[in-house]
Write a protein that holds these residues in place. Structure first.
Motif, PDB file in Angstrom:
ATOM      1  N   LEU A  37       0.809  -1.217   0.000  1.00 26.88           N
ATOM      2  CA  LEU A  37       0.000   0.000   0.000  1.00 26.88           C
ATOM      3  C   LEU A  37       0.841   1.265   0.000  1.00 26.88           C
ATOM      4  O   LEU A  37       0.499   2.255  -0.640  1.00 26.88           O
ATOM      5  CB  LEU A  37      -0.928  -0.011   1.212  1.00 26.88           C
ATOM      6  CG  LEU A  37      -2.049   1.026   1.242  1.00 26.88           C
ATOM      7  CD1 LEU A  37      -2.940   0.899   0.025  1.00 26.88           C
ATOM      8  CD2 LEU A  37      -2.854   0.864   2.510  1.00 26.88           C
ATOM      9  N   PHE A  38       1.971   1.251   0.722  1.00 25.35           N
ATOM     10  CA  PHE A  38       2.762   2.463   0.895  1.00 25.35           C
ATOM     11  C   PHE A  38       4.007   2.480   0.012  1.00 25.35           C
ATOM     12  O   PHE A  38       4.960   3.205   0.298  1.00 25.35           O
ATOM     13  CB  PHE A  38       3.151   2.616   2.366  1.00 25.35           C
ATOM     14  CG  PHE A  38       1.974   2.838   3.259  1.00 25.35           C
ATOM     15  CD1 PHE A  38       1.401   4.088   3.401  1.00 25.35           C
ATOM     16  CD2 PHE A  38       1.400   1.774   3.944  1.00 25.35           C
ATOM     17  CE1 PHE A  38       0.297   4.286   4.213  1.00 25.35           C
ATOM     18  CE2 PHE A  38       0.289   1.960   4.770  1.00 25.35           C
ATOM     19  CZ  PHE A  38      -0.266   3.221   4.903  1.00 25.35           C
ATOM     20  N   THR A  39       4.011   1.702  -1.048  1.00 26.64           N
ATOM     21  CA  THR A  39       5.196   1.627  -1.901  1.00 26.64           C
ATOM     22  C   THR A  39       5.170   2.633  -3.039  1.00 26.64           C
ATOM     23  O   THR A  39       6.092   2.676  -3.845  1.00 26.64           O
ATOM     24  CB  THR A  39       5.347   0.216  -2.494  1.00 26.64           C
ATOM     25  OG1 THR A  39       4.174  -0.090  -3.252  1.00 26.64           O
ATOM     26  CG2 THR A  39       5.539  -0.816  -1.390  1.00 26.64           C
ATOM     27  N   SER A  40       4.136   3.449  -3.111  1.00 25.27           N
ATOM     28  CA  SER A  40       4.054   4.478  -4.154  1.00 25.27           C
ATOM     29  C   SER A  40       3.315   5.687  -3.609  1.00 25.27           C
ATOM     30  O   SER A  40       2.552   5.589  -2.638  1.00 25.27           O
ATOM     31  CB  SER A  40       3.313   3.953  -5.383  1.00 25.27           C
ATOM     32  OG  SER A  40       1.941   3.744  -5.086  1.00 25.27           O
ATOM     33  N   ALA A  41       3.545   6.837  -4.244  1.00 24.34           N
ATOM     34  CA  ALA A  41       2.829   8.053  -3.843  1.00 24.34           C
ATOM     35  C   ALA A  41       1.334   7.869  -4.014  1.00 24.34           C
ATOM     36  O   ALA A  41       0.536   8.358  -3.209  1.00 24.34           O
ATOM     37  CB  ALA A  41       3.319   9.242  -4.666  1.00 24.34           C
ATOM     38  N   ASN A  42       0.937   7.142  -5.068  1.00 24.03           N
ATOM     39  CA  ASN A  42      -0.487   6.909  -5.310  1.00 24.03           C
ATOM     40  C   ASN A  42      -1.112   6.116  -4.167  1.00 24.03           C
ATOM     41  O   ASN A  42      -2.222   6.417  -3.725  1.00 24.03           O
ATOM     42  CB  ASN A  42      -0.668   6.165  -6.630  1.00 24.03           C
ATOM     43  CG  ASN A  42      -2.128   5.848  -6.925  1.00 24.03           C
ATOM     44  OD1 ASN A  42      -2.582   4.746  -6.670  1.00 24.03           O
ATOM     45  ND2 ASN A  42      -2.852   6.828  -7.444  1.00 24.03           N
ATOM     46  N   GLY A  43      -0.402   5.094  -3.683  1.00 25.04           N
ATOM     47  CA  GLY A  43      -0.923   4.312  -2.566  1.00 25.04           C
ATOM     48  C   GLY A  43      -1.066   5.143  -1.314  1.00 25.04           C
ATOM     49  O   GLY A  43      -2.081   5.063  -0.606  1.00 25.04           O
ATOM     50  N   VAL A  44      -0.054   5.960  -1.029  1.00 21.02           N
ATOM     51  CA  VAL A  44      -0.122   6.845   0.141  1.00 21.02           C
ATOM     52  C   VAL A  44      -1.284   7.813   0.003  1.00 21.02           C
ATOM     53  O   VAL A  44      -2.044   8.052   0.950  1.00 21.02           O
ATOM     54  CB  VAL A  44       1.203   7.618   0.314  1.00 21.02           C
ATOM     55  CG1 VAL A  44       1.085   8.638   1.441  1.00 21.02           C
ATOM     56  CG2 VAL A  44       2.359   6.664   0.587  1.00 21.02           C
ATOM     57  N   GLU A  45      -1.461   8.365  -1.187  1.00 21.71           N
ATOM     58  CA  GLU A  45      -2.541   9.327  -1.410  1.00 21.71           C
ATOM     59  C   GLU A  45      -3.906   8.689  -1.226  1.00 21.71           C
ATOM     60  O   GLU A  45      -4.834   9.329  -0.723  1.00 21.71           O
ATOM     61  CB  GLU A  45      -2.420   9.943  -2.798  1.00 21.71           C
ATOM     62  CG  GLU A  45      -1.307  10.963  -2.913  1.00 21.71           C
ATOM     63  CD  GLU A  45      -1.237  11.587  -4.288  1.00 21.71           C
ATOM     64  OE1 GLU A  45      -1.597  10.896  -5.272  1.00 21.71           O
ATOM     65  OE2 GLU A  45      -0.828  12.755  -4.390  1.00 21.71           O
ATOM     66  N   ARG A  46      -4.045   7.446  -1.608  1.00 19.43           N
ATOM     67  CA  ARG A  46      -5.353   6.791  -1.464  1.00 19.43           C
ATOM     68  C   ARG A  46      -5.719   6.649   0.011  1.00 19.43           C
ATOM     69  O   ARG A  46      -6.876   6.815   0.390  1.00 19.43           O
ATOM     70  CB  ARG A  46      -5.341   5.441  -2.168  1.00 19.43           C
ATOM     71  CG  ARG A  46      -5.210   5.556  -3.686  1.00 19.43           C
ATOM     72  CD  ARG A  46      -5.398   4.223  -4.366  1.00 19.43           C
ATOM     73  NE  ARG A  46      -6.788   3.786  -4.280  1.00 19.43           N
ATOM     74  CZ  ARG A  46      -7.211   2.610  -4.732  1.00 19.43           C
ATOM     75  NH1 ARG A  46      -6.347   1.761  -5.275  1.00 19.43           N
ATOM     76  NH2 ARG A  46      -8.484   2.274  -4.644  1.00 19.43           N
ATOM     77  N   VAL A  47      -4.740   6.334   0.838  1.00 20.15           N
ATOM     78  CA  VAL A  47      -4.995   6.286   2.279  1.00 20.15           C
ATOM     79  C   VAL A  47      -5.330   7.685   2.779  1.00 20.15           C
ATOM     80  O   VAL A  47      -6.261   7.889   3.557  1.00 20.15           O
ATOM     81  CB  VAL A  47      -3.773   5.728   3.035  1.00 20.15           C
ATOM     82  CG1 VAL A  47      -4.066   5.678   4.533  1.00 20.15           C
ATOM     83  CG2 VAL A  47      -3.397   4.351   2.528  1.00 20.15           C
TER      84      VAL A  47
END
Length: 485
Positions: A37-47
């Motif tokens: 989940l936290f391996t990309s900026a997109n994943g961080v942004e979704r959280v």
């Protein structure tokens, strides 16, 4: 580009959080692998977008919360519809820790948002995201978390201050001073890191929004010099300004053009929507008398009737353009002209109907902090520091000029106390229906007094805060109820 925080963005792996897990203990299912989940900026942004969504107060739930606070004040009341059960309780100051239960929902939503922000802050270091982007995402998570705590603080005072996802579930309430210090620290430290408005998608955290929250918390804490200084800092950014026409300020058409809103709850005709107008439409509303507002088949008119008190409507200067958004008569479905005057029955159309509304949902964004608020905050702070002064009157006059009230106020006509009262009145006329009245009455020390003047004899000091939801008290024995409840 405008960011809308749709429910579909919320992640089951993190969203089903309650401040006390013993209250909500469910199996969670997600199509996303938490380990990635936290391996990309997109994943961080979704959280992070999930955190934004839960920190916002909109759609039908938000509208109920919004007006439940307004009903404790001196401008609005309500009849009809299912919400009337809650309205009667709020209007009569008979709420308690279990009812209305919307307060439990709001408490949980804020802590869900806080949980998501904590997840971002705890996991982002392992992410390969670029350092500069990472710094901004951390600042954004701290902003959203602080905004959620601000929402908790303004309603409940000190609450459990949860800064990790792994801490003790049973936690004492922080003191009000500890809450203020934490919120101030967060907004102060992230403001220089966050982008300016216009440098990031509309609806995401900015420097101006962080400074706006700082100005507000200093204002309500009566930290007058700090409030005046932060307000001046915002003014000196030379970005924010008053939208020239009050009537259209809150319309869908103006929201992407105006530079008055420092922070908003973004809304969409899809989800989540602004639903305030549905309860403002009077029975069988077809159009305004001048034809400028027309009810169309894609809109909804609820049984709920959100009404304006005559004592407030009649307090406006006859020339004040701000009252033009309160309708006093209309044409019904039969073509008849119906008067709403002199029966506590005029209606606020501040959030003009969205032509592209989809059933209950309108796309008007809900302002949380406006530039007009910043100007009047500095005017109030300077009066408290120095007594009547020309700068305070000039700041007030900027707001009055837009309302069509161009006769200048004169320093010699006021004492510190009378100008203080004038500013409270000006704020009432400027911000009606924007969920600021309760804070303003509390700061001016007249919240309980005005309730008693409306005949609410049971109003007492404990009503200045809402009771901690009973589910929290039951699940977290260290969280003690506010005295008086």
């Amino acid at each position: 580009m405008k960011i809308k925080y749709f429910s579909s963005l919320l992640l089951g792996v993190i969203i089903l959080f309650n401040s006390c897990e013993s209250v909500l203990d469910e199996d969670v299912y997600s199509q996303l692998d938490p380990s990635t989940l936290f391996t990309s900026a997109n994943g961080v942004e979704r959280v992070l977008f999930g955190a934004y969504r839960d920190a916002q107060i909109n759609d039908n739930f938000g509208g109920n919360i919004w007006f439940q606070e307004e009903w404790t004040c001196d401008q609005f009341w309500e009849t009809g519809g299912a919400v009337n059960l809650q309205a009667v309780v709020m209007l009569g100051y008979t709420w308690d820790a279990s009812y209305p239960d919307h307060w439990t929902g709001l408490w949980r939503n804020f802590y869900k948002s806080i949980r998501n922000c904590n997840l971002v802050l705890e996991n982002i270091d392992q992410s390969p995201v670029d350092g500069a982007i990472k710094e901004k995402l951390i600042a954004e998570a701290r902003f959203v978390r602080a905004s959620a705590y601000y929402g908790l603080y303004t309603r409940w005072g000190g609450v459990p201050l949860r800064l990790t996802t792994t801490g003790e579930q049973e936690l004492e309430r922080a003191s009000e001073q500890e809450m203020r210090e934490f919120i101030i620290k967060e907004f102060t430290e992230v403001a220089p890191i966050l982008p300016n408005q216009g440098e990031i998608a509309y609806g995401r955290a900015t420097k101006g929004a962080a400074l706006g929250y700082l100005c507000k918390i200093y204002l309500n804490a009566k930290e007058w010099q700090l409030c005046a200084d932060v307000a001046k800092q915002i003014m000196d950014m030379n970005f924010y300004k008053l939208w020239p026409e009050y009537y259209t300020l809150f319309s869908v058409e103006a929201e992407m053009q105006q530079k008055e809103f420092l922070w908003v709850y973004t809304c969409s005709a899809l989800d989540p929507g602004n639903q305030f107008i549905n309860g403002a439409f009077p029975p069988e509303f077809a159009r305004t008398v001048d034809g400028s507002i027309v009810f169309t088949s894609n809109m909804r008119n609820w049984a709920r009737m959100d009404r304006v008190l005559d004592s407030f409507y009649n307090s406006f200067d006859p020339e004040d353009k701000r009252k033009d958004l309160i309708i006093t008569e209309y044409i019904n479905a039969k073509g008849e002209t119906v008067s709403l005057l002199n029966n506590d029955n005029t209606r606020s159309f501040k959030f003009l109907p969205d032509p592209n509304a989809i059933a209950n949902a309108h796309g008007n964004d809900i302002p949380v902090i406006r530039y007009a608020d910043i100007l009047l905050a500095r005017a109030e702070a300077l009066n408290e520091l120095n007594g009547p002064n020309q700068e305070s009157l000039d700041l007030i006059q900027q707001v009055r000029d837009r309302a069509g009230l161009t006769t200048p106020l004169k320093v010699g006509d006021y004492t510190k106390e009378s100008l203080r009262n004038r500013i409270l009145d000006e704020r009432g006329w400027e911000f009606y229906g924007e969920n600021l009245r309760r804070q303003d009455l509390l700061r001016h020390g007249v919240f309980i007094q005005k309730a008693k003047e409306r005949g609410i004899s049971i109003a007492g000091e404990h009503h200045k805060l809402f009771p901690i939801p009973q589910v929290e008290i039951d699940a977290n024995p260290l969280c003690k109820q506010t005295e008086g409840y």
